[in-house]
Design a protein around this motif. Structure first.
Motif, PDB file in Angstrom:
ATOM      1  N   PHE A 102      10.070   3.444  -6.092  1.00 49.96           N
ATOM      2  CA  PHE A 102      11.230   2.493  -6.876  1.00 49.96           C
ATOM      3  C   PHE A 102      10.488   1.287  -6.578  1.00 49.96           C
ATOM      4  O   PHE A 102      10.087   1.307  -4.945  1.00 49.96           O
ATOM      5  N   PRO A 103      10.306   0.388  -7.570  1.00 57.43           N
ATOM      6  CA  PRO A 103       9.389  -0.978  -6.690  1.00 57.43           C
ATOM      7  C   PRO A 103      10.162  -1.703  -5.325  1.00 57.43           C
ATOM      8  O   PRO A 103       9.391  -1.981  -4.655  1.00 57.43           O
ATOM      9  N   GLU A 104      11.620  -1.145  -4.940  1.00 56.15           N
ATOM     10  CA  GLU A 104      11.921  -2.328  -3.413  1.00 56.15           C
ATOM     11  C   GLU A 104      10.886  -1.339  -2.414  1.00 56.15           C
ATOM     12  O   GLU A 104      11.285  -2.109  -1.656  1.00 56.15           O
ATOM     13  N   LEU A 105       9.930  -0.835  -3.007  1.00 59.69           N
ATOM     14  CA  LEU A 105       9.785  -0.025  -2.068  1.00 59.69           C
ATOM     15  C   LEU A 105       8.464  -1.058  -0.950  1.00 59.69           C
ATOM     16  O   LEU A 105       8.066  -1.435  -0.095  1.00 59.69           O
ATOM     17  N   ILE A 106       8.144  -1.997  -1.472  1.00 57.55           N
ATOM     18  CA  ILE A 106       7.072  -2.939  -2.406  1.00 57.55           C
ATOM     19  C   ILE A 106       7.589  -4.011  -1.377  1.00 57.55           C
ATOM     20  O   ILE A 106       6.935  -5.367  -1.241  1.00 57.55           O
ATOM     21  N   ASP A 107       9.189  -4.591  -1.232  1.00 58.14           N
ATOM     22  CA  ASP A 107       9.655  -6.030  -1.448  1.00 58.14           C
ATOM     23  C   ASP A 107       9.522  -6.298   0.499  1.00 58.14           C
ATOM     24  O   ASP A 107       8.720  -6.018   0.910  1.00 58.14           O
ATOM     25  N   TRP A 108       9.162  -7.644   0.090  1.00 59.39           N
ATOM     26  CA  TRP A 108       8.951  -8.205   1.254  1.00 59.39           C
ATOM     27  C   TRP A 108       9.228  -7.293   2.762  1.00 59.39           C
ATOM     28  O   TRP A 108       8.789  -7.917   3.615  1.00 59.39           O
ATOM     29  N   THR A 109      10.744  -7.998   2.600  1.00 53.86           N
ATOM     30  CA  THR A 109      11.751  -7.425   3.587  1.00 53.86           C
ATOM     31  C   THR A 109      11.123  -6.143   4.396  1.00 53.86           C
ATOM     32  O   THR A 109      11.240  -5.490   5.171  1.00 53.86           O
ATOM     33  N   PHE A 146       0.549  -1.448   0.156  1.00 58.15           N
ATOM     34  CA  PHE A 146       0.092   0.254  -0.062  1.00 58.15           C
ATOM     35  C   PHE A 146       0.834   1.483  -0.368  1.00 58.15           C
ATOM     36  O   PHE A 146       0.521   2.368  -0.533  1.00 58.15           O
ATOM     37  N   PHE A 147       1.701   1.398   0.516  1.00 59.77           N
ATOM     38  CA  PHE A 147       3.059   2.160   0.338  1.00 59.77           C
ATOM     39  C   PHE A 147       3.552   2.354  -0.586  1.00 59.77           C
ATOM     40  O   PHE A 147       3.669   3.871  -1.219  1.00 59.77           O
ATOM     41  N   GLY A 148       3.914   1.477  -1.159  1.00 63.01           N
ATOM     42  CA  GLY A 148       3.946   1.134  -3.166  1.00 63.01           C
ATOM     43  C   GLY A 148       3.175   2.835  -4.040  1.00 63.01           C
ATOM     44  O   GLY A 148       3.693   2.746  -4.578  1.00 63.01           O
ATOM     45  N   ILE A 149       1.821   1.500  -3.627  1.00 58.29           N
ATOM     46  CA  ILE A 149       0.625   1.959  -4.689  1.00 58.29           C
ATOM     47  C   ILE A 149       0.691   4.042  -3.984  1.00 58.29           C
ATOM     48  O   ILE A 149       1.152   4.352  -4.771  1.00 58.29           O
ATOM     49  N   GLY A 150       0.849   4.063  -3.147  1.00 61.50           N
ATOM     50  CA  GLY A 150       0.429   5.302  -3.028  1.00 61.50           C
ATOM     51  C   GLY A 150       1.877   6.186  -3.325  1.00 61.50           C
ATOM     52  O   GLY A 150       1.430   7.150  -4.198  1.00 61.50           O
ATOM     53  N   ILE A 210      -9.466   0.684   5.039  1.00 57.83           N
ATOM     54  CA  ILE A 210      -9.273   1.327   6.377  1.00 57.83           C
ATOM     55  C   ILE A 210      -7.651   1.736   6.340  1.00 57.83           C
ATOM     56  O   ILE A 210      -7.499   2.829   6.384  1.00 57.83           O
ATOM     57  N   SER A 211      -7.185   0.552   6.544  1.00 63.07           N
ATOM     58  CA  SER A 211      -5.179   0.634   6.681  1.00 63.07           C
ATOM     59  C   SER A 211      -4.931   0.805   6.009  1.00 63.07           C
ATOM     60  O   SER A 211      -4.064   1.257   5.668  1.00 63.07           O
ATOM     61  N   GLY A 212      -5.380  -0.012   4.853  1.00 61.01           N
ATOM     62  CA  GLY A 212      -4.147   0.354   3.055  1.00 61.01           C
ATOM     63  C   GLY A 212      -4.927   1.933   3.062  1.00 61.01           C
ATOM     64  O   GLY A 212      -3.673   1.956   2.135  1.00 61.01           O
ATOM     65  N   ALA A 213      -6.195   2.322   2.770  1.00 62.17           N
ATOM     66  CA  ALA A 213      -5.633   3.597   2.612  1.00 62.17           C
ATOM     67  C   ALA A 213      -4.569   4.649   3.222  1.00 62.17           C
ATOM     68  O   ALA A 213      -4.140   5.422   2.522  1.00 62.17           O
ATOM     69  N   MET A 214      -4.575   4.311   4.573  1.00 60.05           N
ATOM     70  CA  MET A 214      -3.948   5.235   5.136  1.00 60.05           C
ATOM     71  C   MET A 214      -2.109   5.392   4.940  1.00 60.05           C
ATOM     72  O   MET A 214      -1.744   6.083   4.869  1.00 60.05           O
ATOM     73  N   CYS A 215      -2.166   3.900   5.197  1.00 64.72           N
ATOM     74  CA  CYS A 215      -0.238   3.126   4.069  1.00 64.72           C
ATOM     75  C   CYS A 215       0.019   4.215   2.835  1.00 64.72           C
ATOM     76  O   CYS A 215       1.103   4.554   2.433  1.00 64.72           O
ATOM     77  N   GLY A 216      -1.332   4.453   2.351  1.00 71.48           N
ATOM     78  CA  GLY A 216      -1.626   4.800   1.032  1.00 71.48           C
ATOM     79  C   GLY A 216      -0.746   6.389   1.117  1.00 71.48           C
ATOM     80  O   GLY A 216       0.311   6.662   0.541  1.00 71.48           O
TER      81      GLY A 216
END
Lengths: 248, 331, 308
Positions: free
Chosen positions: B245-252, B67-71, B225-231
């Motif tokens: 960059f895509p690594e924002l979404i890396d699982w780590t 969600f961070f990456g999508i935002g 709600i949580s996803g939106a906030m993280c966006g």
């Protein structure tokens, strides 16, 4: 409204080759306490699970308040007014007694997609919850976290939560299970105070409690009802004495 | 009860007071940690959003960074088209659009993936949330237009009235304000009717269903709600770094967010903020001493779990009792 | 369509599939029996690759490298279990996630300290380094074929171990009823340690087998382990059979998807659109598969029998 609140018609449930519920027919009158007794493995819990919606019967039907609820999920049955207490205590352990009861009141007060107002200060939720606790003489425990309560107290809260859903019929699955004598006594007191005002289907091993509380008793043996009648009838019934009490 | 309540509340105000002032004071006295502080604040918002579903809802989402990456990309992509043309529908540098776009896209993704994920439980839920974030990760990697694995530089930050996000003080204050709003929202939500149902379902789902709640619907709502906030957090982060960059979404990254929530204290309002501060400070301090800073960091993490010393915010509770995360009601 | 190329891609898919199985088998055992979420399983894969690399250079032979690396990885697995993992069995999944995430950091940095930050290419002996002609016009690297055969052999060995030996009986019993096994007087802690070490060896072998192809590098386990998780979730957590079928399936889908999805897309969209969308979709293919499987069958395709 008819005087029969719950009618079970030819209910059948088997697991593998075992007939856990074998063509059971039963009814509960309004404001009656109807007890089901039977030896271990008679299929009592299987029966109550089918009534509350946890298990699906193979055939037969369950009519609640003239409505067929055989295929409804748990939470829908609850909203229609069918409340269940669990044989193993099942409460929200990390919350206080009052929170637990108030959540049940809240469930009856429309949807809970309300995100802003602090729920713990809404008097129309806390008030009725407190009243129920007071009726059961549990108001002193209101702010205690459930995990800190004794077993007997938890069982009582269990009933209080069921009451708070404002049920038309309560399914009580062995409310006295695992209790000491004094705890049992206060549970019997609590249930006695409901006599004549609530419809209750009671499953219980404690025979003293059953014969004190029940208006009618049905005897379940190997998934089959072998007798139904007043406590007096059941005491004198030869079939029951033979099959259940082990007399010849 | 009361002492505990006050202590926790005092802790909340102290932590937030320091977080809001120290970076600015340092900035004005000449040492510039402001962009690091802004990054920290964005991570705190993300961790706070995760706290709603993990700490209060018991949903172990292992893909929250998605969600961070999508935002972040919801700012980067319109900004890219605003500068280089194309995609007229979203090509704009309007900050309200960027932030709104980030929130809506993240919420939408949460709704769709949540509706599938929340049908599963336990380990399956952990894995499916992880899988959805990996899916988005590989999707972004393959988007050559937006830089693929090189990432996308934002040449023009979001335009907002009265403030300029090119100004690092404005950027920090905007992010910090957003954090305060998010914390207050979570505080209200978890104490509302909705919040009590959510917490009840975390502890005993069977019971909540038996008294008439459709727990799935409540969980899904919390997830959205949580996803939106993280966006929102991602959108602010993209502006602060002016790079996505895509690594924002890396699982780590998702692992780090869980770490912040649990280390700081899941199920407390200020916990994720403390966790975020500890994480960034450790990263910054340890990496000064050694390039092998992950080693002490990893050992600390393992020890914290084994000794049951997670949940820093709980250390300040009056009775001193530390609740091990392993406890709880396993029916 | 070029059938030669298709066959070669099929073999490549099989190769990925058996590697995934080696990883997934250990994960599935520890999941199914110890109820343990081990994110650091990929670190054992990496450890296998690095240890094998060093031993190959030390002995001068890849074969010796592998043979010596196997007990070494078993030891690494045992020590990891002893120090960290065994304290987690009674904890929540969330604790597993956090602690094994910490383990990944420890493993990655330790490898960095010991072997440096550069990847290490592992040389193959000459007889494995060439190509074989399978049919008239199908030429395939010998070593990749060896990987496939080795993987299938190990799978068959595991099948025998689980279904026809006393250890296997305990493993199956442990998966379905843990308390029962300890009640029978079996040292459950010892069984768990052995299973964990076995899983470590399987993951390590996967790492050793891949190291001549794509070199040993830090973090090499951190992406493939996610795919292995997808495998066991699709196959059904705790099921060996499910892990095998899902591993092969996902290996094939991933490999063939990357090569042929654009061709398939061109059947029903413009070639331009197909060429832009196919790479994106093929990268997501296995995750989409997993989402669909979980949406339809939340327990996976081959869930093990109900646990007591």
């Amino acid at each position: 409204m008819s005087d029969v609140i719950l009618r079970i018609d030819h209910l059948v449930k088997s697991f593998g080759g075992v007939q856990a519920t074998d063509d059971v027919c039963l009814d509960v009158q309004r404001n009656e306490t109807h007890a089901i007794i039977g030896p271990n493995g008679a299929g009592k819990t299987t029966l109550i699970s089918q009534l509350s919606g946890g298990l699906k019967p193979d055939s037969g039907s369950i009519i609640f308040n003239d409505q067929d609820i055989t295929n409804l999920p748990v939470q829908k049955r609850c909203r229609l007014g069918l409340a269940r207490s669990f044989q193993i205590t099942s409460l929200v352990m990390s919350m206080t007694v009052l929170d637990n009861v108030a959540l049940a009141v809240q469930a009856q007060d429309g949807h809970s997609f309300r995100f802003w107002k602090p729920a713990r200060s809404i008097s129309k939720l806390r008030g009725p919850a407190m009243d129920i606790l007071a009726d059961a003489n549990l108001q002193k425990k209101a702010d205690t976290v459930v995990s800190a309560l004794s077993h007997g107290e938890r069982r009582q809260i269990e009933i209080a939560v069921a009451l708070a859903t404002n049920p038309q019929l309560m399914l009580l699955d062995e409310p006295m299970a695992g209790m000491g004598p004094s705890e049992s006594a206060s549970m019997v007191e609590m249930l006695k105070s409901l006599n004549g005002t609530k419809s209750i289907l009671l499953i219980e091993h404690d025979m003293d409690a059953v014969f004190t509380l029940a208006d009618r008793i049905s005897v379940l043996v190997y998934g089959r009802i072998i007798a139904t009648g007043s406590p007096q009838d059941i005491r004198e019934n030869q079939n029951v004495r033979r099959a259940y009490l082990g007399e010849t | 009860m009361m002492v505990q309540f006050l202590k926790n509340r005092a802790l909340t105000f102290i932590v937030l007071g320091l977080l809001g002032t120290v970076p600015l004071l340092m900035f004005w006295s000449g040492s510039d940690y402001l962009s690091l502080a802004t990054k920290l604040v964005c991570l705190c918002i993300a961790a706070t959003s995760l706290n709603l579903i993990l700490g209060y809802g018991g949903m172990v989402s292992f893909g929250h960074a998605v969600f961070f990456g999508i935002g972040a990309y919801a700012v980067g992509i319109p900004a890219y088209h605003s500068v280089y043309g194309g995609m007229d529908l979203i090509a704009t540098s309007n900050g309200f659009f960027h932030i709104g776009f980030a929130i809506v896209l993240a919420a939408l993704f949460a709704l769709i993936t949540g509706a599938i994920s929340l049908r599963t439980k336990g380990i399956h839920f952990i894995m499916i949330t992880l899988a959805f974030s990996q899916m988005m990760f590989y999707f972004l990697l393959s988007l050559d237009t937006y830089g693929g694995d090189d990432g996308l530089t934002i040449d023009e930050r979001s335009q907002l009235p009265f403030i300029s996000l090119d100004n690092s003080v404005h950027m920090f204050l905007l992010s910090f304000g957003a954090l305060l709003i998010c914390l207050y929202m979570v505080h209200r939500i978890v104490n509302s009717r909705f919040g009590l149902v959510l917490q009840g379902a975390k502890d005993n789902e069977e019971r909540m269903a038996a008294i008439g709640y459709n727990t799935f619907a409540y969980r899904l709502t919390a997830y959205v709600i949580s996803g939106a906030m993280c966006g929102l957090a991602g959108a602010l982060f993209a502006n602060s770094e002016s790079f996505v960059f895509p690594e924002l979404i890396d699982w780590t990254r998702s692992g780090e967010l869980i770490f912040m929530v649990i280390l700081g204290g899941g199920g407390t309002i200020i916990g994720p903020v403390i966790g975020g501060i500890v994480f960034i400070v450790l990263e910054d301090v340890l990496s000064r001493f050694t390039i092998y800073w992950h080693l002490p960091f990893g050992i600390m993490l393992i020890l914290a779990v084994l000794l049951g010393r997670t949940g820093i915010a709980n250390w300040f509770k009056s009775d001193g009792a530390i609740k091990k995360p392993a406890e709880g009601n396993h029916e | 369509m070029d059938t030669t190329l298709l066959f070669i891609q099929f073999l490549n898919g099989m190769q990925l599939g058996v590697l995934l199985f080696l990883l997934a088998a250990g994960l599935s055992l520890t999941f199914g029996i110890m109820d343990l979420v081990n994110l650091a399983h990929g670190s054992l894969y990496m450890a296998g690759a690095f240890i094998c690399a060093s031993l190959t250079f030390w002995t001068g032979s890849f074969i010796w490298g592998v043979l010596l690396a196997i007990p070494a990885v078993a030891l690494v697995g045992y020590v990891t279990e002893f120090l960290v993992i065994r304290h987690l069995y009674t904890r929540s999944h969330l604790d597993h996630v956090l602690a094994t995430f910490g383990l990944i950091l420890v493993f990655d940095t330790s490898v960095h300290l010991i072997w440096g930050s550069q990847g290490i290419a592992v040389p193959l002996p000459a007889f494995l380094d060439g190509q074989v002609t399978l049919f008239t016009d199908v030429v395939f690297p010998t070593f990749r074929l060896v990987i496939i055969l080795a993987g299938l052999l190990i799978a068959a060995g595991l099948y025998y171990l689980v279904n026809h030996t006393r250890i296997g009986m305990l493993i199956r019993a442990g998966a379905s009823n843990r308390t029962m096994v300890s009640a029978l007087g079996i040292n459950i802690q010892f069984l768990f340690s052995m299973i964990f070490a076995l899983g470590a060896v399987l993951a390590g072998i996967a790492g050793m087998l891949i190291s001549p192809i794509s070199e040993a590098s830090i973090g090499m386990g951190n992406q493939i382990i996610i795919t292995a998780f997808v495998v066991i979730v699709v196959g059904g957590v705790g099921s060996m059979k499910g892990a095998f079928i899902a591993a092969i399936m996902i290996g094939l889908i991933d490999t063939l998807g990357r090569s042929y999805l654009d061709t398939i897309f061109k059947l029903f969209m413009s070639s331009n659109a197909a060429e832009t969308s196919a790479p994106a979709v093929s990268a997501m293919l296995i995750y989409i598969l997993m989402a669909v499987v979980l949406a339809l069958r939340p327990q996976g395709l081959f869930p093990p029998k109900a646990r007591g």
